[in-house]
Write a protein that holds these residues in place. Structure first.
Motif, short mmCIF file in Angstrom:
data_model
loop_
_atom_site.label_atom_id
_atom_site.label_comp_id
_atom_site.label_asym_id
_atom_site.label_seq_id
_atom_site.Cartn_x
_atom_site.Cartn_y
_atom_site.Cartn_z
N LEU A 230 78.86 0.31 -55.62
CA LEU A 230 77.86 1.64 -55.01
C LEU A 230 78.09 1.78 -53.50
CD1 LEU A 230 74.48 0.57 -56.68
CD2 LEU A 230 76.18 2.41 -57.47
N GLY A 231 78.50 0.82 -52.77
CA GLY A 231 78.72 0.62 -51.45
C GLY A 231 80.02 1.29 -51.25
N GLU A 232 80.39 1.31 -49.75
CA GLU A 232 81.96 1.94 -49.34
C GLU A 232 82.40 1.05 -48.48
OE1 GLU A 232 80.79 5.74 -47.69
OE2 GLU A 232 79.97 6.72 -49.59
N LYS A 233 82.47 -0.41 -48.71
CA LYS A 233 83.17 -1.48 -47.85
C LYS A 233 84.69 -1.40 -48.22
CE LYS A 233 79.38 -3.85 -45.79
NZ LYS A 233 78.87 -5.33 -45.53
N SER A 234 85.46 -1.25 -47.30
CA SER A 234 87.05 -1.31 -47.91
C SER A 234 87.21 -2.75 -48.14
CB SER A 234 87.82 -0.69 -46.96
OG SER A 234 87.73 -1.39 -45.74
N GLU A 235 86.62 -3.77 -47.33
CA GLU A 235 87.12 -5.06 -47.53
C GLU A 235 86.62 -5.68 -49.20
OE1 GLU A 235 83.27 -5.38 -44.92
OE2 GLU A 235 85.01 -4.10 -45.19
N HIS A 236 85.69 -5.01 -49.57
CA HIS A 236 85.50 -5.39 -51.13
C HIS A 236 86.57 -4.90 -52.04
CE1 HIS A 236 80.87 -5.32 -50.04
NE2 HIS A 236 81.42 -6.12 -49.39
N ARG A 237 87.06 -3.81 -51.62
CA ARG A 237 88.33 -3.30 -52.50
C ARG A 237 89.74 -4.26 -52.39
NH1 ARG A 237 83.74 -0.19 -51.80
NH2 ARG A 237 83.54 1.17 -53.21
N ARG A 238 89.86 -4.71 -51.13
CA ARG A 238 90.69 -5.80 -50.79
C ARG A 238 90.49 -6.99 -51.45
NH1 ARG A 238 90.20 -3.35 -45.74
NH2 ARG A 238 89.04 -5.24 -44.74
N ALA A 239 89.24 -7.34 -51.68
CA ALA A 239 89.15 -8.50 -52.25
C ALA A 239 89.42 -8.33 -53.94
CB ALA A 239 87.67 -8.97 -52.24
N VAL A 240 89.05 -7.23 -54.51
CA VAL A 240 89.53 -6.88 -55.60
C VAL A 240 90.98 -6.99 -56.04
CG1 VAL A 240 89.69 -5.16 -57.69
CG2 VAL A 240 87.36 -5.43 -56.19
N GLU A 241 91.89 -6.41 -54.92
CA GLU A 241 93.17 -6.32 -55.21
C GLU A 241 93.72 -7.75 -55.09
OE1 GLU A 241 94.64 -3.89 -52.00
OE2 GLU A 241 93.83 -2.39 -52.82
N ILE A 336 80.47 -13.21 -52.66
CA ILE A 336 81.91 -13.32 -52.12
C ILE A 336 81.43 -12.85 -50.66
CG2 ILE A 336 83.92 -12.14 -51.78
CD1 ILE A 336 83.93 -13.82 -53.98
N HIS A 337 81.62 -13.82 -49.72
CA HIS A 337 81.67 -13.52 -48.23
C HIS A 337 83.08 -13.60 -47.66
CE1 HIS A 337 77.37 -13.40 -48.11
NE2 HIS A 337 77.33 -14.43 -48.89
N ASN A 338 83.83 -14.53 -47.97
CA ASN A 338 85.18 -14.77 -47.73
C ASN A 338 86.16 -14.99 -48.67
OD1 ASN A 338 87.32 -15.79 -46.49
ND2 ASN A 338 86.23 -16.76 -44.83
N MET A 339 87.50 -14.33 -48.84
CA MET A 339 88.38 -14.31 -49.79
C MET A 339 89.26 -15.33 -49.55
SD MET A 339 87.68 -12.48 -52.44
CE MET A 339 89.08 -12.44 -53.15
N ASP A 340 89.40 -15.96 -48.43
CA ASP A 340 90.58 -16.78 -47.83
C ASP A 340 90.94 -17.77 -48.96
OD1 ASP A 340 90.81 -14.96 -45.82
OD2 ASP A 340 89.66 -16.43 -44.40
N ASN A 341 89.97 -18.58 -49.21
CA ASN A 341 90.17 -19.59 -50.16
C ASN A 341 89.94 -19.83 -51.59
OD1 ASN A 341 90.71 -21.06 -47.72
ND2 ASN A 341 88.34 -21.39 -47.44
N LEU A 342 90.07 -18.34 -52.09
CA LEU A 342 89.65 -17.86 -53.54
C LEU A 342 90.93 -18.57 -54.12
CD1 LEU A 342 87.40 -16.69 -55.55
CD2 LEU A 342 88.91 -14.63 -55.19
N THR A 343 90.68 -19.00 -55.55
CA THR A 343 91.77 -19.38 -56.40
C THR A 343 91.39 -18.93 -57.79
OG1 THR A 343 90.86 -21.61 -57.03
CG2 THR A 343 92.28 -21.41 -55.11
N ALA A 344 92.40 -18.80 -58.72
CA ALA A 344 92.23 -18.45 -60.13
C ALA A 344 91.15 -19.41 -60.74
CB ALA A 344 93.59 -18.48 -60.85
#
Length: 379
Positions: A230-241, A336-344
């Motif tokens: 619903l929001g418009e934060k581009s960083e959320h879309r980068r997380a999805v990518e 999700i606050h930080n995507m840096d260390n996210l793994t599968a």
């Protein structure tokens, strides 16, 4: 059969809004009452002159955000199709009173007659939503023993001194008080000096199986990530990518924000409530900043990541309702606050500890609702 009038946001083209109203209606009926939604929708529309003034005032915004407004304009027909699906769902499944009200004054002058009255969930007591209609405090109900609440949300952790005084007065003659968030329940209890029960969102009163009867939309057989922002934060879309690269799953979006409307890399489904429910139930992973997107993910026991639309420091931040709900289920780590260390490996959720909590909370919330309905309609 005893009758219950429910007042809440319900006739809006928003998945959570319409489905939470349906869920409360359905649960009240399962408990042996005739439930009806009071057809109240506050008229906040502007006159033609006021609209023109507003558009002139907002002209710099339109220019600055022209990309957004172009995407909205280009998607006009698809949005119309989506809204028609909402309208079909509304007319088919929601039981709404025949009298229409657009102001609290109309309710005061010609109140609907029921054996009990419940102000429902969603953000009915949020001071920052829709000018906080007076109607959601049931001023048109004279008998305080017939006034109750089921899970209204403040969505904020604190109120100004002025607002606290206002809420204390408005809630003083409620016989049953509850709130959807623990923070909100504690805040209202302090303000009113009454017990305020923390209950589940109405959508969680119904089991996944009960919601399944609405899941008629055919979904893809291969795994997919469902995106509903619903929001418009581009960083959320980068997380999805990043997540998409980890999984190699395709992405399906329910476009609500312009960033999805203009994104042709995603498969778009311009769906109503049935499409929404079907896609969540079948998703390998849901990425959402929607409170109800998160609640349905839990109810259907799906993998999900939740994102915050605003920062915690903003006065009107609604993050507390998300934190409160996820904390109850031991799922705070899904924010999700930080995507840096996210793994599968971080994608999967083990629901074995969540299910007993949900079932216990559901029983407890239904018990509160059942007791409230019985007490307000006896005699």
């Amino acid at each position: 059969m005893k009758t219950i009038g429910i007042i809440t946001y319900h006739h809006y083209y928003n998945y959570g809004t319409m489905l939470q109203a349906l869920a409360l209606q359905e649960k009240v009926e399962q408990l042996g009452y005739q439930a009806e939604l009071i057809d109240f929708k506050q008229d906040n529309s502007l006159s033609r002159y006021e609209m023109l003034k507003l558009r002139i005032k907002r002209m710099p915004v339109y220019i600055k955000e022209r990309k957004k407004y172009r995407a909205l304009a280009d998607s006009r027909e698809k949005i119309k199709e989506k809204n028609e699906l909402f309208e079909q769902f509304y007319k088919t499944y929601l039981h709404v009173g025949k009298k229409k009200y657009t102001t609290t004054q109309q309710l005061m002058e010609n109140p609907p007659v029921y054996d009990g009255y419940v102000v429902g969930s969603d953000q009915t007591w949020n001071p920052f939503v829709a000018n906080l209609p007076e109607a959601f405090f049931l001023p048109f109900v004279e008998n305080k023993s017939k006034k109750g609440s089921y899970g209204p949300s403040l969505a904020v952790k604190s109120l100004s001194d002025e607002k606290e005084k206002e809420y204390r007065k408005k809630l003083s003659n409620f016989s049953f008080l509850s709130c959807r968030e623990q923070d909100g329940a504690q805040l209202l209890s302090r303000i009113t000096q009454k017990e305020v029960k923390c209950v589940l969102d109405p959508t969680l009163l119904l089991s996944a199986k009960e919601w399944g009867k609405y899941c008629e939309f055919e979904i893809p057989k291969e795994p997919y990530i469902l995106v509903y922002f619903l929001g418009e934060k581009s960083e959320h879309r980068r997380a999805v990518e990043k997540i998409q690269k980890l999984t190699n799953w395709k992405i399906i979006s329910l476009p609500a924000a312009y960033l999805e409307m203009e994104n042709n890399d995603y498969k778009k489904v311009w769906g109503g409530p049935k499409e929404f429910l079907s896609l969540i139930r079948g998703a390998a992973l849901i990425c959402t900043d929607s409170f109800h997107g998160t609640m349905f993910s839990i109810n259907f026991q799906r993998n999900f990541f939740s994102f915050c639309k605003s920062s915690d420091s903003e006065e009107s931040s609604e993050n507390s309702r998300l934190y409160s709900a996820l904390n109850i289920f031991g799922l705070s780590n899904r924010i999700i606050h930080n995507m840096d260390n996210l793994t599968a490996e971080d994608i999967s959720i083990d629901y074995k500890n969540v299910i007993p909590i949900l079932e216990e909370q559901r029983r407890d919330s239904i018990e509160y609702l059942e007791n409230m309905l019985f007490e307000m309609t006896k005699g």
